[in-house]
Design a protein around this motif. Structure first.
Motif, PDB file in Angstrom:
ATOM      1  N   ALA A  89       0.848  -1.200   0.000  1.00  0.00           N
ATOM      2  CA  ALA A  89       0.000   0.000   0.000  1.00  0.00           C
ATOM      3  C   ALA A  89       0.885   1.252   0.000  1.00  0.00           C
ATOM      4  O   ALA A  89       0.581   2.253  -0.660  1.00  0.00           O
ATOM      5  CB  ALA A  89      -0.916  -0.007   1.218  1.00  0.00           C
ATOM      6  N   LYS A  90       2.010   1.176   0.719  1.00  0.00           N
ATOM      7  CA  LYS A  90       2.949   2.314   0.738  1.00  0.00           C
ATOM      8  C   LYS A  90       3.561   2.542  -0.647  1.00  0.00           C
ATOM      9  O   LYS A  90       3.819   3.676  -1.048  1.00  0.00           O
ATOM     10  CB  LYS A  90       4.049   2.070   1.770  1.00  0.00           C
ATOM     11  N   LEU A  91       3.800   1.434  -1.369  1.00  0.00           N
ATOM     12  CA  LEU A  91       4.317   1.562  -2.741  1.00  0.00           C
ATOM     13  C   LEU A  91       3.305   2.272  -3.636  1.00  0.00           C
ATOM     14  O   LEU A  91       3.676   3.057  -4.509  1.00  0.00           O
ATOM     15  CB  LEU A  91       4.633   0.182  -3.326  1.00  0.00           C
ATOM     16  N   PRO A 131       4.243 -15.633 -12.382  1.00  0.00           N
ATOM     17  CA  PRO A 131       4.236 -14.165 -12.233  1.00  0.00           C
ATOM     18  C   PRO A 131       5.280 -13.444 -13.099  1.00  0.00           C
ATOM     19  O   PRO A 131       5.027 -12.337 -13.583  1.00  0.00           O
ATOM     20  CB  PRO A 131       4.536 -13.961 -10.752  1.00  0.00           C
ATOM     21  N   ILE A 132       6.452 -14.081 -13.294  1.00  0.00           N
ATOM     22  CA  ILE A 132       7.508 -13.439 -14.092  1.00  0.00           C
ATOM     23  C   ILE A 132       7.052 -13.298 -15.556  1.00  0.00           C
ATOM     24  O   ILE A 132       7.274 -12.263 -16.194  1.00  0.00           O
ATOM     25  CB  ILE A 132       8.830 -14.246 -14.026  1.00  0.00           C
ATOM     26  N   ARG A 133       6.376 -14.346 -16.073  1.00  0.00           N
ATOM     27  CA  ARG A 133       5.872 -14.278 -17.457  1.00  0.00           C
ATOM     28  C   ARG A 133       4.798 -13.193 -17.581  1.00  0.00           C
ATOM     29  O   ARG A 133       4.718 -12.490 -18.596  1.00  0.00           O
ATOM     30  CB  ARG A 133       5.290 -15.639 -17.878  1.00  0.00           C
ATOM     31  N   ILE A 134       3.993 -13.082 -16.541  1.00  0.00           N
ATOM     32  CA  ILE A 134       2.936 -12.043 -16.541  1.00  0.00           C
ATOM     33  C   ILE A 134       3.586 -10.650 -16.551  1.00  0.00           C
ATOM     34  O   ILE A 134       3.207  -9.773 -17.335  1.00  0.00           O
ATOM     35  CB  ILE A 134       2.012 -12.190 -15.311  1.00  0.00           C
ATOM     36  N   SER A 521       2.635   2.761 -13.716  1.00  0.00           N
ATOM     37  CA  SER A 521       1.793   1.692 -13.155  1.00  0.00           C
ATOM     38  C   SER A 521       2.327   0.316 -13.559  1.00  0.00           C
ATOM     39  O   SER A 521       2.334  -0.612 -12.750  1.00  0.00           O
ATOM     40  CB  SER A 521       0.337   1.866 -13.599  1.00  0.00           C
ATOM     41  N   THR A 522       2.828   0.187 -14.798  1.00  0.00           N
ATOM     42  CA  THR A 522       3.382  -1.111 -15.250  1.00  0.00           C
ATOM     43  C   THR A 522       4.634  -1.475 -14.451  1.00  0.00           C
ATOM     44  O   THR A 522       4.820  -2.630 -14.048  1.00  0.00           O
ATOM     45  CB  THR A 522       3.717  -1.064 -16.757  1.00  0.00           C
ATOM     46  N   MET A 527       7.136  -4.870 -10.275  1.00  0.00           N
ATOM     47  CA  MET A 527       7.881  -4.997  -9.008  1.00  0.00           C
ATOM     48  C   MET A 527       7.105  -5.850  -8.010  1.00  0.00           C
ATOM     49  O   MET A 527       7.661  -6.748  -7.356  1.00  0.00           O
ATOM     50  CB  MET A 527       8.105  -3.594  -8.418  1.00  0.00           C
ATOM     51  N   ILE A 528       5.779  -5.611  -7.910  1.00  0.00           N
ATOM     52  CA  ILE A 528       4.953  -6.355  -6.946  1.00  0.00           C
ATOM     53  C   ILE A 528       4.899  -7.849  -7.303  1.00  0.00           C
ATOM     54  O   ILE A 528       4.976  -8.715  -6.432  1.00  0.00           O
ATOM     55  CB  ILE A 528       3.535  -5.744  -6.880  1.00  0.00           C
ATOM     56  N   LEU A 529       4.797  -8.146  -8.602  1.00  0.00           N
ATOM     57  CA  LEU A 529       4.712  -9.546  -9.021  1.00  0.00           C
ATOM     58  C   LEU A 529       6.005 -10.316  -8.773  1.00  0.00           C
ATOM     59  O   LEU A 529       6.003 -11.551  -8.754  1.00  0.00           O
ATOM     60  CB  LEU A 529       4.346  -9.624 -10.513  1.00  0.00           C
TER      61      LEU A 529
END
Length: 542
Positions: A89-91, A131-134, A521-522, A527-529
């Motif tokens: 959420a801070k990110l 997740p990395i492929r996404i 946003s991308t 980073m989150i994934l």
């Protein structure tokens, strides 16, 4: 070993040292579960902000721990004032802040888009895609969307002689703000302020030369742009003239007071004669200081420090108007505007170091005793001040945020004078382009492309929903029309005017702002994934 909570290793002497502290009081989530936890936190933030998107977006009431109330629909401000504990959420808060620092507009849209991308990523993870492929697929899809933005962007020549197109863009920015009751006036002020300080050839805008001053009271319509500097000070003596013409300013950072002995020794006054001698010395020094300022040709003294009543009375007698306790940033702005030099010692004051202003006047407000000093017709006409009025501090604070957004958007256009159409038109066009590209792919990334295409639709969907329209119906119709009519300017008719063509409404956005929204946003989603480990305290959960 239970006396030492944590995970241990032992050095060569057999002494334990802690690697991870408080491990037994924490639970650990890894892999897909961790990523889903991150996505949940980010989506929660995005859903909170989604209702503030667009001209019909709702305001939020933010209450600080001290009880201060802020009413705003500015994404960056809402995010800054939200108390969030979760790291993801801070990110999201930092994402909104980055958009605000770089562009100044689109702070709500960038968070909504990031939330939608993560929502789509969750569906793909459930289908077994790594997740990395996404993340990699999203990055490629973002590049495709950027390419489409470049393709549909239109040139927008910034011409100081024709301000109307710029005013229309500033009005688009201010459409969702509280200031829309004096919509055009605020837009004109923002455009005039930027054009006054902009270097069109170098495509540069010096924000330091634009100052925003506020004063509670009066109506919002009383706000104005001053080509000069407004200082929240008055002349030091009530009998000094309230208006001065063709002024030469001495800008001083030395105080009007006798020099203090720079020694640890103290001076004892033991008799009346000693006191009189000291008194005469002070009087002589005061007179000498005032004479030095007058001899340099100054007709107004601006002093960073204060001076006592005796010096003030002497200044009045010598017919030298003065202003005291002017802060450092204000002094610097006055020096830039008037072309003067800041002088640290009376001995260094010369006619060449004086600033020049055509008019210096005191401005009074209604029946109150509040007054401010206005320095106009300056030598360097580039320095400007936007002066905002309003019924209470809350309205003024929101007006200040709104005008800042408008100034930032106009600045973006000076730097990169290309535009795309608003109302979700650009997002729908990009969504169609990314979906079309997905059909050309044979690799696993095609799923990420389609997910990215669906996420881009979240902006027009939110706009339609906030405007009271049927979201899915509106979006389907717009997508079909954009394909059939080959028109990338068709967007959500938020004002319910009956015309979806954003070109005819002059609803346009800076290309730089839109690109930045998609890229930021991308990057955050990628980073989150890639974070697959999270630790939380058992007692508090997430």
């Amino acid at each position: 070993m239970s006396a030492f909570p944590g995970t241990f290793a032992f050095d060569e002497y057999g002494r334990p040292f802690i690697i991870l502290r408080d491990q037994e009081r924490q639970k650990r989530i890894t892999g897909t579960d961790a990523i889903k936890t991150h996505i949940m936190a980010a989506r929660q933030i995005a859903s909170t902000l989604k209702t503030s998107l667009g001209p019909k977006g709702l305001d939020k009431i933010m209450v600080s721990p001290d009880g201060d109330v802020t009413v705003t629909n500015d994404g960056a401000t809402i995010m800054k004032l939200m108390e969030v504990d979760h790291e993801i959420a801070k990110l999201m808060v930092q994402l909104s802040q980055s958009q605000d620092d770089e562009i100044g507009d689109g702070t709500t849209g960038v968070v909504v888009l990031a939330g939608a991308l993560l929502e789509q990523a969750e569906g793909l993870i459930d289908r077994g895609i790594h997740p990395i492929r996404i993340a990699d697929g999203f990055e490629l899809a973002a590049q495709c969307a950027i390419k489409q933005l470049d393709a549909i962007a239109q040139p927008f020549p910034v011409d100081p002689k024709n301000k109307e197109p710029l005013i229309q863009i500033a009005m688009t920015t201010l459409g969702s703000k509280i200031v829309n009751k004096c919509h055009r006036q605020m837009a004109e002020m923002a455009v005039d302020a930027v054009l006054n300080v902009a270097d069109i050839e170098k495509k540069d805008v010096n924000f330091e030369l634009i100052k925003i001053e506020t004063k509670v009271g009066g109506r919002m319509e009383d706000s104005m742009l001053v080509k000069g500097v407004i200082v929240d000070k008055t002349l030091s003596h009530s009998q000094m003239p309230k208006e001065l013409r063709n002024v030469k300013l001495a800008i001083l950072t030395c105080p009007f007071e006798p020099p203090k002995p720079k020694t640890k020794h103290k001076l004892d006054v033991t008799s009346a004669e000693d006191y009189r001698a000291l008194r005469e010395y002070e009087q002589e020094k005061f007179t000498q200081m005032v004479k030095q300022v007058k001899d340099a040709g100054a007709t107004l003294a601006i002093c960073q420090w204060g001076f006592d009543d005796e010096a003030n009375h002497l200044l009045l007698q010598q017919e030298l108007p003065a202003v005291r306790w002017v802060g450092g940033p204000e002094i610097e702005l006055i020096a830039i505007a008037t072309g003067g030099r800041i002088v640290p010692r009376f001995e260094e004051l010369t006619p060449e170091k004086l600033g020049v202003a055509g008019l210096v006047r005191e401005m009074a407000f209604g029946t109150s005793k509040d007054k401010m000093l206005v320095i106009e017709e300056c030598k360097n006409s580039k320095a400007v001040t936007i002066f905002l009025r309003g019924g209470n501090a809350m309205i003024i604070a929101e007006a200040k945020r709104s005008i800042h957004d408008a100034i930032c958007v106009v600045r973006s256009l000076v730097k990169d004078s290309r535009i795309v159409y608003g109302g979700g038109a650009a997002e729908i066009s990009c969504s169609l382009a990314v979906a079309k590209e997905a059909d050309q792919l044979s690799t696993l990334e095609q799923y990420a492309f389609r997910a990215f295409s669906v996420a881009l639709e979240s902006i027009p969907l939110a706009l339609a929903e906030n405007s009271g329209l049927h979201p899915i119906e509106t979006l389907s119709e717009l997508k079909a029309r954009q394909v059939a009519e080959k028109k990338s300017s068709l967007g959500v008719d938020c004002m319910l005017s009956g015309d979806s063509d954003m070109k005819s409404h002059n609803v346009v956005e800076s290309l730089h702002s839109k690109k930045q929204q998609i890229l930021l946003s991308t990057q955050l989603v990628k980073m989150i994934l890639k974070i697959d480990d999270v630790r939380s305290k058992n007692e508090g959960g997430m």
